[in-house]
Design a protein around this motif. Structure first.
Motif, PDB file in Angstrom:
ATOM      1  N   PRO A  93     -12.689 -10.317   2.953  1.00 34.45           N
ATOM      2  CA  PRO A  93     -12.990  -8.818   3.168  1.00 34.45           C
ATOM      3  C   PRO A  93     -12.368  -7.955   2.217  1.00 34.45           C
ATOM      4  O   PRO A  93     -11.004  -7.909   1.721  1.00 34.45           O
ATOM      5  CB  PRO A  93     -12.177  -8.698   4.567  1.00 34.45           C
ATOM      6  CG  PRO A  93     -11.128  -9.681   4.461  1.00 34.45           C
ATOM      7  CD  PRO A  93     -11.673 -10.994   3.847  1.00 34.45           C
ATOM      8  N   TRP A  94     -13.229  -7.053   1.715  1.00 35.80           N
ATOM      9  CA  TRP A  94     -12.818  -6.231   0.544  1.00 35.80           C
ATOM     10  C   TRP A  94     -12.735  -4.881   1.047  1.00 35.80           C
ATOM     11  O   TRP A  94     -13.729  -4.540   1.493  1.00 35.80           O
ATOM     12  CB  TRP A  94     -13.819  -6.333  -0.542  1.00 35.80           C
ATOM     13  CG  TRP A  94     -14.235  -7.546  -1.164  1.00 35.80           C
ATOM     14  CD1 TRP A  94     -15.286  -8.175  -0.923  1.00 35.80           C
ATOM     15  CD2 TRP A  94     -13.418  -8.637  -1.864  1.00 35.80           C
ATOM     16  NE1 TRP A  94     -15.345  -9.667  -1.383  1.00 35.80           N
ATOM     17  CE2 TRP A  94     -13.901  -9.465  -2.310  1.00 35.80           C
ATOM     18  CE3 TRP A  94     -12.014  -8.475  -2.565  1.00 35.80           C
ATOM     19  CZ2 TRP A  94     -13.642 -10.621  -3.332  1.00 35.80           C
ATOM     20  CZ3 TRP A  94     -11.595  -9.306  -3.327  1.00 35.80           C
ATOM     21  CH2 TRP A  94     -11.917 -10.543  -3.501  1.00 35.80           C
ATOM     22  N   ASP A  95     -11.484  -4.201   0.952  1.00 36.30           N
ATOM     23  CA  ASP A  95     -11.374  -3.069   1.530  1.00 36.30           C
ATOM     24  C   ASP A  95     -11.842  -1.905   0.647  1.00 36.30           C
ATOM     25  O   ASP A  95     -12.169  -0.844   1.160  1.00 36.30           O
ATOM     26  CB  ASP A  95      -9.810  -2.800   1.868  1.00 36.30           C
ATOM     27  CG  ASP A  95      -9.227  -3.689   2.708  1.00 36.30           C
ATOM     28  OD1 ASP A  95      -9.661  -3.642   3.842  1.00 36.30           O
ATOM     29  OD2 ASP A  95      -8.253  -4.492   2.288  1.00 36.30           O
ATOM     30  N   ASP A 122      -4.558   1.886   0.154  1.00 33.33           N
ATOM     31  CA  ASP A 122      -3.257   1.984   0.944  1.00 33.33           C
ATOM     32  C   ASP A 122      -2.675   0.581   0.096  1.00 33.33           C
ATOM     33  O   ASP A 122      -3.032  -0.399  -0.152  1.00 33.33           O
ATOM     34  CB  ASP A 122      -3.401   1.856   2.295  1.00 33.33           C
ATOM     35  CG  ASP A 122      -3.828   3.305   2.871  1.00 33.33           C
ATOM     36  OD1 ASP A 122      -3.317   4.155   2.329  1.00 33.33           O
ATOM     37  OD2 ASP A 122      -4.585   3.156   3.954  1.00 33.33           O
ATOM     38  N   ALA A 123      -1.219   0.432   0.270  1.00 28.83           N
ATOM     39  CA  ALA A 123      -0.531  -0.361  -0.036  1.00 28.83           C
ATOM     40  C   ALA A 123      -1.095  -1.585   0.949  1.00 28.83           C
ATOM     41  O   ALA A 123      -1.219  -1.512   2.034  1.00 28.83           O
ATOM     42  CB  ALA A 123       0.901  -0.440   0.159  1.00 28.83           C
ATOM     43  N   GLY A 124      -1.310  -2.814   0.252  1.00 29.75           N
ATOM     44  CA  GLY A 124      -1.881  -4.051   1.023  1.00 29.75           C
ATOM     45  C   GLY A 124      -3.164  -4.496   0.721  1.00 29.75           C
ATOM     46  O   GLY A 124      -3.765  -5.455   1.416  1.00 29.75           O
ATOM     47  N   ARG A 172      -8.991   8.566 -11.439  1.00 28.02           N
ATOM     48  CA  ARG A 172      -9.735   9.018 -10.203  1.00 28.02           C
ATOM     49  C   ARG A 172     -10.651   8.193  -9.426  1.00 28.02           C
ATOM     50  O   ARG A 172     -10.711   8.166  -8.163  1.00 28.02           O
ATOM     51  CB  ARG A 172     -10.764  10.210 -10.812  1.00 28.02           C
ATOM     52  CG  ARG A 172     -10.229  11.392 -11.431  1.00 28.02           C
ATOM     53  CD  ARG A 172     -11.156  12.268 -11.919  1.00 28.02           C
ATOM     54  NE  ARG A 172     -11.933  12.769 -10.661  1.00 28.02           N
ATOM     55  CZ  ARG A 172     -13.233  13.198 -10.632  1.00 28.02           C
ATOM     56  NH1 ARG A 172     -13.826  12.847 -11.690  1.00 28.02           N
ATOM     57  NH2 ARG A 172     -13.740  13.610  -9.607  1.00 28.02           N
ATOM     58  N   ALA A 173     -11.020   6.910  -9.985  1.00 29.14           N
ATOM     59  CA  ALA A 173     -11.781   5.814  -9.292  1.00 29.14           C
ATOM     60  C   ALA A 173     -10.749   5.184  -8.382  1.00 29.14           C
ATOM     61  O   ALA A 173     -11.147   5.150  -7.332  1.00 29.14           O
ATOM     62  CB  ALA A 173     -12.319   4.921 -10.337  1.00 29.14           C
ATOM     63  N   ALA A 174      -9.700   4.976  -8.717  1.00 27.21           N
ATOM     64  CA  ALA A 174      -8.787   4.351  -7.994  1.00 27.21           C
ATOM     65  C   ALA A 174      -8.224   5.122  -6.524  1.00 27.21           C
ATOM     66  O   ALA A 174      -8.296   4.608  -5.582  1.00 27.21           O
ATOM     67  CB  ALA A 174      -7.270   3.629  -8.665  1.00 27.21           C
ATOM     68  N   ARG A 175      -8.112   6.423  -7.014  1.00 30.26           N
ATOM     69  CA  ARG A 175      -7.755   7.433  -5.860  1.00 30.26           C
ATOM     70  C   ARG A 175      -8.902   7.652  -4.843  1.00 30.26           C
ATOM     71  O   ARG A 175      -8.643   7.659  -3.827  1.00 30.26           O
ATOM     72  CB  ARG A 175      -7.358   8.668  -6.556  1.00 30.26           C
ATOM     73  CG  ARG A 175      -6.804   9.751  -5.506  1.00 30.26           C
ATOM     74  CD  ARG A 175      -6.450  11.121  -6.240  1.00 30.26           C
ATOM     75  NE  ARG A 175      -7.490  11.568  -6.960  1.00 30.26           N
ATOM     76  CZ  ARG A 175      -7.241  12.852  -7.519  1.00 30.26           C
ATOM     77  NH1 ARG A 175      -6.121  13.345  -7.740  1.00 30.26           N
ATOM     78  NH2 ARG A 175      -8.280  13.270  -8.346  1.00 30.26           N
ATOM     79  N   ALA A 176     -10.142   7.689  -5.465  1.00 28.39           N
ATOM     80  CA  ALA A 176     -11.296   7.936  -4.739  1.00 28.39           C
ATOM     81  C   ALA A 176     -11.663   6.427  -3.667  1.00 28.39           C
ATOM     82  O   ALA A 176     -12.252   6.601  -2.571  1.00 28.39           O
ATOM     83  CB  ALA A 176     -12.672   7.829  -5.403  1.00 28.39           C
ATOM     84  N   ALA A 214      -0.810   1.295  -6.849  1.00 28.83           N
ATOM     85  CA  ALA A 214      -1.002   1.900  -5.490  1.00 28.83           C
ATOM     86  C   ALA A 214      -0.582   0.974  -4.546  1.00 28.83           C
ATOM     87  O   ALA A 214      -0.597   1.167  -3.260  1.00 28.83           O
ATOM     88  CB  ALA A 214      -2.489   2.182  -5.389  1.00 28.83           C
ATOM     89  N   GLY A 215      -0.154  -0.476  -4.852  1.00 26.50           N
ATOM     90  CA  GLY A 215      -0.087  -1.421  -4.118  1.00 26.50           C
ATOM     91  C   GLY A 215      -0.717  -2.358  -3.620  1.00 26.50           C
ATOM     92  O   GLY A 215      -0.466  -3.292  -2.629  1.00 26.50           O
ATOM     93  N   ALA A 216      -1.999  -2.252  -4.107  1.00 30.11           N
ATOM     94  CA  ALA A 216      -3.131  -2.937  -3.803  1.00 30.11           C
ATOM     95  C   ALA A 216      -3.053  -4.441  -4.137  1.00 30.11           C
ATOM     96  O   ALA A 216      -2.536  -4.794  -5.371  1.00 30.11           O
ATOM     97  CB  ALA A 216      -4.444  -2.522  -4.091  1.00 30.11           C
ATOM     98  N   GLU A 217      -3.745  -5.374  -3.591  1.00 24.34           N
ATOM     99  CA  GLU A 217      -4.124  -6.779  -4.117  1.00 24.34           C
ATOM    100  C   GLU A 217      -5.314  -6.687  -4.838  1.00 24.34           C
ATOM    101  O   GLU A 217      -6.256  -6.465  -4.361  1.00 24.34           O
ATOM    102  CB  GLU A 217      -4.309  -7.680  -2.919  1.00 24.34           C
ATOM    103  CG  GLU A 217      -4.588  -9.210  -3.187  1.00 24.34           C
ATOM    104  CD  GLU A 217      -4.896  -9.897  -1.992  1.00 24.34           C
ATOM    105  OE1 GLU A 217      -5.784 -10.732  -2.142  1.00 24.34           O
ATOM    106  OE2 GLU A 217      -4.365  -9.742  -0.849  1.00 24.34           O
TER     107      GLU A 217
END
Length: 347
Positions: A225-227, A166-168, A158-162, A190-193
């Motif tokens: 930069p942290w998305d 997006d990928a990348g 749930r934390a990751a979904r919240a 989910a494709g994150a760095e």
């Protein structure tokens, strides 16, 4: 049956209690495995907020990260549940209020929480009784170790979904404990760095064994930069820093809880157009977590450092680790196990 009971701060033991019976709408589960959680440690120490708010009181039967097999059902429950391997939702709403009716039973004011709140006995025992409606069947691909990791995994999912990843996207996870590492696994899926920031080099070294390479202590955190920033720590100063570090227009997610107030300046939120999300429970994410484990896309089994019996739970809660335990942050309990383990004080 044998059950682990906390009688007061620092006072505990394994005692013989009457086994549960399946009331109408309930099922009795033979418990196979239980995870020891930071919440359990806070109950053992007396620090848990629910004790001070009147939502819980001693004596307590702990254990809310569990898996087992249904051995009996009560009136009104489909008999096909008997013999099925299951795990269960911790949050048991009243079923009548507006929140329960629209699927938010995990924030029901009158909720019970298995092994935590409202007197509902937990799973650190040979058997457990829970509402059948709280059960989730487990496929064969989800073994007992994974089954007892579904509840913490649901919180992390749930934390990751919240974080609306997006990928990348570049995601910073604060705190490489059990929840933080699970969050990192779901963010990677989910494709994150994924970057992890931790307090000790030891915890970061373990994260490296799970395939994470971007590992930092705060003094060396790069100016990137942290998305999304996901706070899975218990440090009271990090919630404000999460807002400071996240990119404008993006998200911070709070799943860790400090033992004291964690002030955040709402002017920073507004002026950066940041969305802040709090995560309380695994409830809405349990099914998706089971699917992720069953597919092999997320495998948290390396997080489990050791498995002990009921007689050893008190030593674990007091801050010791079994001799020979691996480097992972999680200890599991097999309630039917009788073997006593040697322990060493945690460094």
């Amino acid at each position: 049956m044998r059950a682990f009971v906390v009688f007061g701060p620092g006072e505990c033991g394994v005692v013989d209690v009457e086994p549960p019976t399946a009331a109408p709408g309930e099922a009795v589960v033979d418990v196979a495995r239980v995870g020891v959680c930071g919440t359990d440690v806070e109950f053992f120490s007396g620090e848990m907020q629910y004790l001070h708010e009147g939502h819980a009181r001693y004596p307590l039967r702990l254990g809310h990260e569990w898996t087992g097999r249904v051995s009996a059902v009560g009136e009104g429950v489909d008999a096909s549940w008997i013999g099925r391997r299951v795990m269960g939702d911790t949050m048991l709403g009243c079923g009548l209020c507006r929140r329960c009716r629209d699927g938010r039973q995990h924030v029901c004011d009158a909720r019970e929480e298995v092994g935590i709140r409202g007197g509902r006995a937990g799973a650190l025992a040979e058997q457990l009784a829970v509402p059948a409606g709280s059960l989730y069947p487990l496929p064969d691909a989800v073994d007992d170790t994974l089954g007892a990791l579904v509840e913490p995994g649901g919180n992390a999912f749930r934390a990751a979904r919240a974080a609306a990843i997006d990928a990348g996207d570049r995601v910073l996870v604060l705190g490489p404990g059990t929840i933080g590492l699970l969050v990192a696994m779901f963010a990677r899926r989910a494709g994150a760095e994924v970057h992890l920031m931790g307090l000790t080099r030891q915890s970061l070294d373990f994260a490296r064994t799970l395939g994470f390479d971007a590992l930092w202590q705060e003094k060396e955190l790069p100016d990137l930069p942290w998305d999304a920033v996901i706070d899975a720590s218990n440090a009271p100063e990090l919630p404000a820093k999460a807002v400071e570090w996240v990119e404008p227009g993006r998200r911070v997610v709070y799943i860790g809880l400090a033992g004291s107030s964690s002030p955040v300046d709402t002017r920073s939120l507004a002026l950066k157009d940041v969305t802040a999300v709090g995560i309380l429970s695994a409830s809405p994410g349990l099914g998706a977590t089971i699917d992720a484990y069953a597919s092999g896309e997320v495998d948290p089994r390396p997080l489990v450092a050791a498995t002990v019996g009921l007689d050893d739970v008190g030593a674990v809660l007091a801050g010791t680790r079994p001799v020979g335990a691996g480097p992972g942050p999680k200890i599991h309990v097999v309630p039917g196990g009788q073997d006593r383990r040697s322990f060493r004080r945690r460094p």
